[in-house]
Design a protein around this motif. Structure first.
Motif, PDB file in Angstrom:
ATOM      1  N   THR A  42      30.129  75.567  65.656  1.00 44.90           N
ATOM      2  CA  THR A  42      30.449  76.578  64.658  1.00 44.90           C
ATOM      3  C   THR A  42      29.460  76.524  63.501  1.00 44.90           C
ATOM      4  OG1 THR A  42      32.793  76.508  65.203  1.00 44.90           O
ATOM      5  CG2 THR A  42      32.219  77.403  63.047  1.00 44.90           C
ATOM      6  N   GLU A  43      28.916  77.676  63.167  1.00 44.04           N
ATOM      7  CA  GLU A  43      28.026  77.777  62.018  1.00 44.04           C
ATOM      8  C   GLU A  43      28.876  77.798  60.752  1.00 44.04           C
ATOM      9  OE1 GLU A  43      24.685  80.900  60.499  1.00 44.04           O
ATOM     10  OE2 GLU A  43      24.793  80.476  62.656  1.00 44.04           O
ATOM     11  N   LEU A  44      28.563  76.918  59.821  1.00 40.35           N
ATOM     12  CA  LEU A  44      29.352  76.825  58.591  1.00 40.35           C
ATOM     13  C   LEU A  44      28.950  77.924  57.615  1.00 40.35           C
ATOM     14  CD1 LEU A  44      29.190  72.955  58.114  1.00 40.35           C
ATOM     15  CD2 LEU A  44      31.021  74.305  59.144  1.00 40.35           C
ATOM     16  N   PRO A  45      29.929  78.603  57.036  1.00 37.16           N
ATOM     17  CA  PRO A  45      29.635  79.655  56.059  1.00 37.16           C
ATOM     18  C   PRO A  45      28.932  79.067  54.832  1.00 37.16           C
ATOM     19  CG  PRO A  45      31.948  79.696  56.701  1.00 37.16           C
ATOM     20  CD  PRO A  45      31.359  78.460  57.265  1.00 37.16           C
ATOM     21  N   GLU A  46      28.067  79.873  54.221  1.00 32.76           N
ATOM     22  CA  GLU A  46      27.340  79.417  53.044  1.00 32.76           C
ATOM     23  C   GLU A  46      28.108  79.655  51.760  1.00 32.76           C
ATOM     24  OE1 GLU A  46      23.323  80.745  52.925  1.00 32.76           O
ATOM     25  OE2 GLU A  46      22.996  80.273  55.042  1.00 32.76           O
ATOM     26  N   SER A  47      29.088  80.555  51.796  1.00 31.82           N
ATOM     27  CA  SER A  47      29.811  80.871  50.568  1.00 31.82           C
ATOM     28  C   SER A  47      31.285  81.088  50.865  1.00 31.82           C
ATOM     29  CB  SER A  47      29.216  82.122  49.916  1.00 31.82           C
ATOM     30  OG  SER A  47      29.379  83.229  50.780  1.00 31.82           O
TER      31      SER A  47
ATOM     32  N   LYS B 101      27.493  69.905  51.910  1.00 27.97           N
ATOM     33  CA  LYS B 101      27.922  70.140  50.537  1.00 27.97           C
ATOM     34  C   LYS B 101      28.019  71.636  50.193  1.00 27.97           C
ATOM     35  CE  LYS B 101      25.936  65.818  49.048  1.00 27.97           C
ATOM     36  NZ  LYS B 101      24.921  65.137  48.290  1.00 27.97           N
ATOM     37  N   PRO B 102      28.871  72.359  50.926  1.00 28.36           N
ATOM     38  CA  PRO B 102      28.983  73.803  50.663  1.00 28.36           C
ATOM     39  C   PRO B 102      29.563  74.068  49.275  1.00 28.36           C
ATOM     40  CG  PRO B 102      30.735  73.085  52.134  1.00 28.36           C
ATOM     41  CD  PRO B 102      29.825  71.905  51.936  1.00 28.36           C
ATOM     42  N   ASP B 103      29.293  75.259  48.792  1.00 27.08           N
ATOM     43  CA  ASP B 103      29.720  75.657  47.454  1.00 27.08           C
ATOM     44  C   ASP B 103      31.101  76.338  47.500  1.00 27.08           C
ATOM     45  OD1 ASP B 103      29.580  76.003  44.725  1.00 27.08           O
ATOM     46  OD2 ASP B 103      28.486  77.893  44.873  1.00 27.08           O
ATOM     47  N   TYR B 104      32.061  75.690  48.135  1.00 25.27           N
ATOM     48  CA  TYR B 104      33.435  76.191  48.180  1.00 25.27           C
ATOM     49  C   TYR B 104      34.367  75.011  48.422  1.00 25.27           C
ATOM     50  CZ  TYR B 104      31.993  76.475  53.144  1.00 25.27           C
ATOM     51  OH  TYR B 104      31.467  76.235  54.393  1.00 25.27           O
ATOM     52  N   ASP B 105      35.627  75.195  48.060  1.00 27.90           N
ATOM     53  CA  ASP B 105      36.645  74.192  48.343  1.00 27.90           C
ATOM     54  C   ASP B 105      37.030  74.314  49.810  1.00 27.90           C
ATOM     55  OD1 ASP B 105      36.796  73.222  45.734  1.00 27.90           O
ATOM     56  OD2 ASP B 105      38.293  74.708  45.161  1.00 27.90           O
ATOM     57  N   TRP B 106      37.177  73.172  50.492  1.00 30.72           N
ATOM     58  CA  TRP B 106      37.464  73.203  51.918  1.00 30.72           C
ATOM     59  C   TRP B 106      38.363  72.049  52.327  1.00 30.72           C
ATOM     60  CZ3 TRP B 106      36.041  68.848  54.535  1.00 30.72           C
ATOM     61  CH2 TRP B 106      35.015  68.069  53.985  1.00 30.72           C
ATOM     62  N   ALA B 107      38.944  72.227  53.498  1.00 31.42           N
ATOM     63  CA  ALA B 107      39.699  71.176  54.178  1.00 31.42           C
ATOM     64  C   ALA B 107      39.539  71.420  55.672  1.00 31.42           C
ATOM     65  CB  ALA B 107      41.168  71.208  53.791  1.00 31.42           C
ATOM     66  N   VAL B 108      39.769  70.384  56.447  1.00 25.09           N
ATOM     67  CA  VAL B 108      39.746  70.491  57.907  1.00 25.09           C
ATOM     68  C   VAL B 108      41.120  70.079  58.409  1.00 25.09           C
ATOM     69  CG1 VAL B 108      38.745  69.603  60.047  1.00 25.09           C
ATOM     70  CG2 VAL B 108      37.274  69.951  58.047  1.00 25.09           C
TER      71      VAL B 108
ATOM     72  N   VAL C 273      43.241  81.832  51.577  1.00 25.48           N
ATOM     73  CA  VAL C 273      42.448  80.844  52.294  1.00 25.48           C
ATOM     74  C   VAL C 273      41.826  81.513  53.513  1.00 25.48           C
ATOM     75  CG1 VAL C 273      42.482  78.621  53.491  1.00 25.48           C
ATOM     76  CG2 VAL C 273      44.043  79.020  51.568  1.00 25.48           C
ATOM     77  N   ALA C 274      40.503  81.396  53.640  1.00 23.32           N
ATOM     78  CA  ALA C 274      39.814  81.866  54.840  1.00 23.32           C
ATOM     79  C   ALA C 274      39.914  80.743  55.868  1.00 23.32           C
ATOM     80  CB  ALA C 274      38.361  82.182  54.527  1.00 23.32           C
ATOM     81  N   VAL C 275      40.544  81.022  57.006  1.00 20.42           N
ATOM     82  CA  VAL C 275      40.782  80.009  58.038  1.00 20.42           C
ATOM     83  C   VAL C 275      39.882  80.309  59.234  1.00 20.42           C
ATOM     84  CG1 VAL C 275      42.511  78.912  59.505  1.00 20.42           C
ATOM     85  CG2 VAL C 275      43.177  79.817  57.267  1.00 20.42           C
ATOM     86  N   THR C 276      39.177  79.283  59.710  1.00 18.01           N
ATOM     87  CA  THR C 276      38.253  79.426  60.833  1.00 18.01           C
ATOM     88  C   THR C 276      38.558  78.374  61.895  1.00 18.01           C
ATOM     89  OG1 THR C 276      36.494  80.182  59.347  1.00 18.01           O
ATOM     90  CG2 THR C 276      35.817  79.413  61.520  1.00 18.01           C
TER      91      THR C 276
END
Length: 106
Positions: free
Chosen positions: A48-53, A77-84, A39-42
């Motif tokens: 914060t600029e949201l990653p595109e991938s 609607k980014p093209d990755y699974d995410w959670a906050v 998991v990439a954690v930010t």
């Protein structure tokens, strides 16, 4: 003595470590790995600029900005699974998923 405020990045490291993930990296972005999952954690805020991938991403924000961040992600609607993960100053947190909203509270 006043209340101690835990920064979101420290809280996220603690949360992922407590869940059995191996945490690596430093600063506002790090990786949390367990079994096959990485998991990439930010640590994020309203600027914060949201990653595109990516593949699996988790954004950690203070509770007062976490819901807005979730709404930004839903709109983008980014093209990755995410959670906050929304964390408060005491280290308590809630997990906001795209479809579930604020379903998990610790």
């Amino acid at each position: 003595m006043g209340a101690v405020s835990i920064p979101p990045t420290e809280a996220a490291r603690s949360i992922f470590t407590d869940l059995g993930y191996t945490v690596s990296g430093s600063g506002r972005e790090f990786s949390a790995e367990r079994k096959w999952r990485v998991v990439a954690v930010t640590a994020a805020d309203e600027s914060t600029e949201l990653p595109e991938s990516g593949d699996l991403r988790c954004f950690v924000a203070r509770t007062d900005t976490a819901h807005d961040l979730r709404e930004r992600l839903l709109a983008t609607k980014p093209d990755y699974d995410w959670a906050v993960i929304g964390v408060d100053g005491a280290g308590d947190y809630e997990v906001l998923h795209p479809s579930l909203g604020p379903a998990l509270v610790a």
